[in-house]
Design an enzyme around this catalytic site. Structure first.
Site, PDB file in Angstrom:
ATOM      1  N   ASP A 263       0.807  -1.214   0.000  1.00 22.63           N
ATOM      2  CA  ASP A 263       0.000   0.000   0.000  1.00 22.63           C
ATOM      3  C   ASP A 263       0.847   1.273   0.000  1.00 22.63           C
ATOM      4  OD1 ASP A 263      -2.036  -1.795   0.314  1.00 22.63           O
ATOM      5  OD2 ASP A 263      -2.884  -0.879   2.115  1.00 22.63           O
ATOM      6  N   HIS A 407       3.696  -2.170   3.147  1.00 22.86           N
ATOM      7  CA  HIS A 407       3.761  -0.857   2.503  1.00 22.86           C
ATOM      8  C   HIS A 407       5.081  -0.737   1.745  1.00 22.86           C
ATOM      9  CE1 HIS A 407       0.824  -0.414   5.757  1.00 22.86           C
ATOM     10  NE2 HIS A 407       0.266   0.526   5.005  1.00 22.86           N
TER      11      HIS A 407
HETATM   12 NI    NI Z   1      -2.651   3.148   3.316  1.00 23.83          NI
END
Ligand code: NI
Length: 451
Positions: A263, A407
């Site tokens: 992400d 991430h």
């Molecule tokens: Ni996010």
């Protein structure tokens, strides 16, 4: 032997060893079936005008091994221009089949660092043993061989013994193809290959399956290229050539599937992550923030080209419960547009920031045609800022059908990816994109894991 002797056709048989064994082997776990021997590529696919060692100056180790092909060391003439066929050229991998009267060997080179591997190196030691055993069993069965002149004759002599896997290749479907000195070819189905492969094997298979553009044999004189080849390559900001692993052979109703998701990117280190995933032959799903996608369109395209799935993660990363329906729509659709501007196609899935939704949010997402992807394993990488902890949480939380959250804007999290892949692969997991994990996905519905 002079080099002229090396052009004896591949099909010529050397003095044969007998493969015959009357012992009943255990039924191997790996099934080997007869196959078509793949055709060699046009040398132009590797950027070569001619397929001889004069064209491989930047890869001195490969030159040496091709020259030694089927020749005792003492007989090698360093000035000889040895012939070979190109068997694959994709991403950073060049595969050649050197020609010798015992059928020759297939060699693979990584043009990024100049290293050279034998065909056997594509398999783990266990993989080599398993394939050898399965090959011997298949021969003993007298399987009809589509590729060779030993077809249908179980007593046919072969010039490669079961233990010497001299010519291993992959086809575009990811099947492992073994070619014997007599030209007979055998296949291990793509779905069974995964557990047999070494890291190098995955790198080569990823390059073959991708149809990805070949980087080219690095320019520069050979001595320099050998030592500092990597430094001559484009910086990582340049998109890495694509692996695009097709998941056609993975059926998550049967296989132990798991999806890696990243992400908040794309970020400056996303290309590095793409290289890791390419080297490991792993597809993933990227939930991009719109403003980042707009800032790095070339990375967005590289993600898609590499066979990964594109996801929408809103423009400004708000808690969508706190904004109006119109703002939800704008956050998401502007992001989809930025992704499409970079990649040439829009996202197929969406992940709300913080996983925060309500009925209004879901209604808008349904209207926009986007399934809502949550997760079932949270690495908490943003919080722990630790490579080892990120890896440990991913692996401890893993379960069949899981969606793992990371991430790609955090270097420590990217650093954890090779270990996560290795650990999960050792547990028998197959990596898929989110859409591949589910048989169907409906817009506006939330997905946490399969099953
Ligand atoms: Ni996010």
């Amino acid at each position: 032997m002079g080099w002229a002797a090396l052009v004896v056709p591949v099909l010529a048989l050397a003095a044969c060893t007998s493969p015959a064994t009357t012992e009943e082997a255990d039924v191997p776990a790996t099934a080997v079936v007869s196959a078509e021997a793949p055709a060699a590529l046009d040398p132009a696919a590797a950027g070569l005008e001619v397929a001889d060692t004069s064209a491989l100056g930047a890869l001195p180790d490969l030159v040496t091994q091709v020259q030694q092909c089927g020749v005792a060391d003492a007989e090698v003439d360093p000035a000889a221009v040895a012939p070979f066929e190109v068997v694959t050229a994709g991403r950073q991998v060049l595969g050649v089949h050197c020609l010798a009267d015992d059928g020759g060997r297939t060699l693979y080179a990584d043009v990024a660092d100049g290293s050279v591997w034998s065909a056997q190196d594509l398999l783990t030691q266990e993989g080599q043993a398993e394939v050898s055993q399965a090959l011997a069993a298949a021969r003993a069965d007298g399987g009809t061989q589509a590729g060779g002149d030993a077809a249908g004759d179980p007593a046919a002599e072969v010039s490669v013994t079961a233990g010497s896997l001299a010519d291993l290749r992959f086809d575009e479907a990811g099947n492992l193809i073994m070619i014997e000195g007599n030209g007979a070819a055998w296949k291990v189905d793509a779905g069974e290959v995964d557990s047999l492969l070494s890291e190098r094997g995955r790198l080569v298979r990823g390059a073959v399956r991708s149809g990805g553009e070949f980087r080219g044999i690095t320019v520069g004189n050979s001595a320099q290229a050998h030592v500092v080849n990597a430094a001559l390559l484009p910086p990582p900001a340049a998109p890495i050539a694509p692996p695009a692993p097709p998941a056609g052979s993975v059926d998550c109703a049967v296989a132990k599937c798991i999806a890696l998701t990243f992400d908040d990117g794309p970020g400056p280190e996303t290309p590095r992550l793409l290289q890791i995933l390419a080297d490991k032959d792993v597809p993933a799903t990227f939930f991009m923030v719109g403003k980042n996608a707009q800032a790095r369109p070339e990375t967005v395209k590289a993600v898609l080209d590499a066979g990964h799935e594109l996801g929408d993660h809103t423009w400004n990363h708000p808690d969508l419960r706190t904004v109006s329906a119109e703002q939800v729509r704008k956050e998401v659709s502007d992001t989809s547009a930025a992704i499409a501007a970079g990649a040439g196609q829009g996202p197929t899935v969406m992940r709300p920031p913080y996983g925060a939704t309500n009925d209004t949010v879901l209604s808008v997402l349904k209207d926009l045609g986007l399934p809502v992807v949550m997760w079932s394993v949270d690495t908490e990488d943003w919080k722990n800022k630790s490579t080892s902890e990120t890896r440990a949480r991913a692996v401890a939380g893993a379960h069949p059908g899981a969606i793992i959250l990371q991430h790609d804007i955090h270097s420590w999290s990217i650093d954890a990816v090779p270990g996560i892949i290795d650990d999960l692969r050792a547990q028998g997991y197959s990596f898929v994109t989110v859409s591949q994990l589910f048989d169907t996905m409906n817009p506006g519905e939330k997905y946490f894991s399969r099953g």
